[in-house]
Structure formats: structure tokens, C-alpha cells
Write an enzyme that holds these catalytic residues in place. Structure first.
Site, PDB file in Angstrom:
ATOM      1  N   HIS A  39       0.645  -1.133   0.270  1.00 27.46           N
ATOM      2  CA  HIS A  39      -0.247  -0.128  -0.441  1.00 27.46           C
ATOM      3  C   HIS A  39       0.678   1.135   0.035  1.00 27.46           C
ATOM      4  CE1 HIS A  39      -3.383  -2.681   0.894  1.00 27.46           C
ATOM      5  NE2 HIS A  39      -2.950  -3.238   1.523  1.00 27.46           N
ATOM      6  N   HIS A  86       1.329  -9.879   1.785  1.00 23.09           N
ATOM      7  CA  HIS A  86       0.008 -10.282   2.201  1.00 23.09           C
ATOM      8  C   HIS A  86      -0.404 -11.620   2.545  1.00 23.09           C
ATOM      9  CE1 HIS A  86      -0.299  -5.907   0.952  1.00 23.09           C
ATOM     10  NE2 HIS A  86      -0.095  -5.403   2.289  1.00 23.09           N
ATOM     11  N   HIS A 136      -9.273  -5.460   5.852  1.00 20.15           N
ATOM     12  CA  HIS A 136      -7.298  -5.792   5.692  1.00 20.15           C
ATOM     13  C   HIS A 136      -6.878  -7.214   4.161  1.00 20.15           C
ATOM     14  CE1 HIS A 136      -3.119  -5.476   5.003  1.00 20.15           C
ATOM     15  NE2 HIS A 136      -3.090  -4.545   5.472  1.00 20.15           N
ATOM     16  N   GLU A 138      -4.327  -8.655   4.644  1.00 23.98           N
ATOM     17  CA  GLU A 138      -4.020 -10.312   4.937  1.00 23.98           C
ATOM     18  C   GLU A 138      -4.963 -10.484   6.275  1.00 23.98           C
ATOM     19  OE1 GLU A 138      -0.677  -9.095   7.348  1.00 23.98           O
ATOM     20  OE2 GLU A 138      -1.248 -10.218   8.635  1.00 23.98           O
ATOM     21  N   THR A 173       0.053  -9.494  11.131  1.00 23.09           N
ATOM     22  CA  THR A 173       1.517  -9.383  11.627  1.00 23.09           C
ATOM     23  C   THR A 173       1.589  -7.748  11.617  1.00 23.09           C
ATOM     24  OG1 THR A 173       1.433  -9.272   9.618  1.00 23.09           O
ATOM     25  CG2 THR A 173       2.329 -11.848  10.173  1.00 23.09           C
ATOM     26  N   CYS A 203       5.134  -9.929  13.674  1.00 24.86           N
ATOM     27  CA  CYS A 203       6.183  -9.998  12.855  1.00 24.86           C
ATOM     28  C   CYS A 203       7.539  -8.760  13.944  1.00 24.86           C
ATOM     29  CB  CYS A 203       6.601  -9.545  11.444  1.00 24.86           C
ATOM     30  SG  CYS A 203       6.229  -8.368  10.798  1.00 24.86           S
ATOM     31  N   ASN A 233       0.273  -0.989   9.212  1.00 26.07           N
ATOM     32  CA  ASN A 233       1.701  -0.213   9.641  1.00 26.07           C
ATOM     33  C   ASN A 233       2.012   1.075   9.739  1.00 26.07           C
ATOM     34  OD1 ASN A 233       4.533  -0.223   8.236  1.00 26.07           O
ATOM     35  ND2 ASN A 233       3.494  -1.209   7.216  1.00 26.07           N
TER      36      ASN A 233
HETATM   37 FE1  SF4 Z   1       4.604  -8.652   6.417  1.00 25.04          FE
HETATM   38 FE2  SF4 Z   1       6.317  -8.159   8.685  1.00 25.04          FE
HETATM   39 FE3  SF4 Z   1       5.907 -10.164   6.346  1.00 25.04          FE
HETATM   40 FE4  SF4 Z   1       7.215  -7.285   6.165  1.00 25.04          FE
HETATM   41  S1  SF4 Z   1       8.104  -8.945   7.693  1.00 25.04           S
HETATM   42  S2  SF4 Z   1       5.823  -8.672   4.567  1.00 25.04           S
HETATM   43  S3  SF4 Z   1       5.517  -6.557   7.845  1.00 25.04           S
HETATM   44  S4  SF4 Z   1       5.008 -10.371   7.730  1.00 25.04           S
END
Ligand code: SF4
Length: 311
Positions: A39, A86, A136, A138, A173, A203, A233
Site C-alpha cells: 500500500h 500479505h 485488510h 492480510e 502481523t 512480525c 503499519n
Molecule cells: Fe508483513 Fe512483517 Fe512480512 Fe513485512 S516482514 S511482509 S511487515 S509480515
């Protein structure tokens, strides 16, 4: 004006790998991304310039196919389509394959991990709950294979959960871990009799960026957050700054910064979301340096807000 760059910022490995994969593939044959690779308008413009197309997740051929629940019709010529970092549900993958598309998978391994965790919780008999933004891409991918899964974004959403003895919880995440922990506390106090099993799927790059932001917040008066306005994010980073009472500019491009906005600022912090290119952050830093230099040259009289500093 001092410019502080966050210790962790910008594009994560998951997005970087998916972008490299898309660009490599596009050099060899036509490629269509299912949805937006990220995005971020600058990344999307870069892909478009290389001939990469985008299509709706629900209608990859773009010719008005019926919605998913009725199945997809095979397009006349199979098209190569790519799942973004995603991720996507098994259900959607099966439909795309059945419709004759050559499906390339750009899912981030950490999103794949989140899928695996939710599947295991459901197999073990837990009711699936996902902390994240409903709708979203994901979150859609995570929940579409489980018809009873509930997405909760804010504490009041927990009231819509059906009464169950066991809740299995994961998170989108890119959610701030503090928010996820708050949601878990609320869930446990709302249903004290229920067992709540949580698998932490926020993540590491997201956690690193949030931690680095806390450090910036403690040092800077104003924070510039670089990234797409639709990037979850990036929005979360900006929200964290605002919640901490810092003046915050969420921008996509360097020319959005104006000299007058930094009139009394001595320390500015700079960070970026996980879909923001390093060169975009560098361009913003250069712009901030120009503004800082402009402050030195004009200590007595400030420019009006509408007059930008010449690049
Ligand atoms: Fe998404 Fe985290 Fe993977 Fe980046 S590292 S694509 S923010 S899950």
C-alpha cells in the site's frame, strides 16, 4: 534542527523480496498482481512503469467474473498472477488455480507462519479470533478459510464474540504488540471462565520499528512518518506518535514537508513503514536537511506556511 533517524525503519525483508520477485518475473512475461503489492503509491508507480498490472482479488481477469462464492470462470488465456506478501486464503488459491491462472506466491514467510498458527489453533478446538483490521487483505487471507473466525480491532469488538470455552487468538502481523496485549487482557477479563490461547504473530520487523519509534518519541519533538496513507503499519506508527503527544506528519513524498511547519523545532524524528523504499526515506531526509539549513539562514524571519523552500 537535529534530524534523528529511527534505528529500524522502512521496507522489511518480506516486502523487499516480493518486490524483487515481481520485478524479475515482469522482465520475462506479463504479470498481474492480485491487489496492491504494497500500500505504497511510489512502489506501485514503479511497478506500473515496468508493465506490471493490478487486478482485484475477487476478479483477477477484470472482466466481471462472478463473486468467489459462485466460483471463477476460466479466462480465455491463462494469466500469470501473483499473490502479494500479505498472503491469501487456501480457498482463494484453489479458485484461482481452478480458473486457469498460473499463480505465483509472494507471501511473506511470517504471514505464512500466522496462517499455520491459526490453522493449528482451530485444529486443536479453539475458536478463531484475529486481532487486526477487518477487510485488510492480510486479515481476509487469514480468516477466509474459517467461516466462524471473528476479527477484532478495538476492545468493543470483543463484545461480538460468541460465548466459547476456548478462544485461539492470533494477530495481524503489523499490529503494535502493546495493542495486542491490551486486547488479550480485555478478552480475558470479559470471559474469565474461558481459556485464551494466544500465538504471537506480530512480525519481528514490525516490533523492531515500533521499539525504535518509542526511542525516537523520547528524543524528538516532532516525528515524520513516511509511507502510504493506506499502509496499515505506517498508520500504526503515526498513531503511536500521536498517542504519545508528539506532533506527527504522515507523508508519502518529501515535497509534502513545508519549511514553516518546522519553525520552532529543534529535534525531528524520522521513520517509515515496512512498505517504504529506502530511497524515499533518503529523499525525505534530504528535504529535512534543506529545511534545517533554511532555518540557519533565516533566524529572525520565518517563511509563511504556503511558501516551500526551493529544493
Ligand atoms: Fe508483513 Fe512483517 Fe512480512 Fe513485512 S516482514 S511482509 S511487515 S509480515
Amino acid at each position: 534542527m537535529k534530524i534523528l533517524l529511527a534505528h529500524h525503519f522502512g521496507m522489511c525483508f518480506g516486502v523487499r523480496d516480493a518486490l524483487a520477485q515481481a520485478e524479475n518475473l515482469a522482465q520475462r512475461a506479463p504479470l498481474t498482481i492480485l491487489g496492491e503489492l504494497v500500500h505504497n503509491p511510489i512502489v506501485r508507480e514503479r511497478l506500473r512503469a515496468q508493465g506490471v498490472a493490478e487486478a482485484s482479488l475477487d476478479d483477477p481477469s477484470g472482466i466481471g467474473l462472478p463473486p468467489m462464492k459462485h466460483g471463477l470462470e476460466a479466462p480465455a488465456t491463462p494469466t500469470r498472477v501473483m499473490i502479494t506478501a500479505h498472503g491469501a486464503s487456501e480457498r482463494k488459491r484453489a479458485a484461482w488455480n481452478a480458473a486457469g491462472f498460473e499463480v505465483v506466491d509472494g507471501t511473506c514467510p511470517l504471514v505464512r507462519h500466522a496462517h499455520g498458527e491459526l490453522k493449528q489453533l482451530v485444529r486443536a478446538g479453539y475458536f478463531p479470533v484475529v486481532i487486526g483490521r477487518a477487510g485488510h487483505v492480510e486479515v481476509r487471507g487469514l480468516t477466509e478459510d474459517f467461516s466462524d473466525a471473528v476479527v477484532v480491532d478495538v476492545p468493543s469488538d470483543l463484545l461480538k464474540l460468541p460465548r466459547r470455552d476456548r478462544y485461539g487468538v492470533i494477530s495481524q502481523t503489523t499490529q503494535p504488540i502493546q495493542h495486542v496485549e491490551l486486547m488479550l487482557r480485555e478478552l480475558r477479563s470479559l470471559y474469565p471462565e474461558a481459556e485464551v490461547k494466544f500465538s504471537d504473530t506480530v512480525c519481528k520487523p514490525t516490533k523492531n520499528r515500533q521499539d525504535a519509534l518509542e526511542e525516537l518519541i523520547s528524543q524528538a519533538e516532532l516525528i515524520v512518518v513516511v509511507g502510504g496513507r493506506e499502509s496499515n503499519n505506517t498508520r500504526q506508527l503515526a498513531a503511536t506518535c500521536r498517542k504519545a503527544g508528539r506532533r506527527t506528519f504522515h507523508i508519502e513524498r518529501p515535497d509534502e514537508l513545508r519549511f514553516a511547519d518546522f519553525a520552532e523545532i529543534e529535534v525531528v524524528g524520522l521513520t517509515a513503514g515496512t512498505s517504504t523504499l529506502r530511497e524515499t526515506v533518503e529523499a525525505v531526509r534530504t528535504r529535512l536537511e534543506e529545511i534545517a539549513a533554511g532555518q540557519l539562514n533565516q533566524p529572525a524571519k520565518r517563511q509563511p506556511a504556503s511558501v516551500p523552500v526551493a529544493p
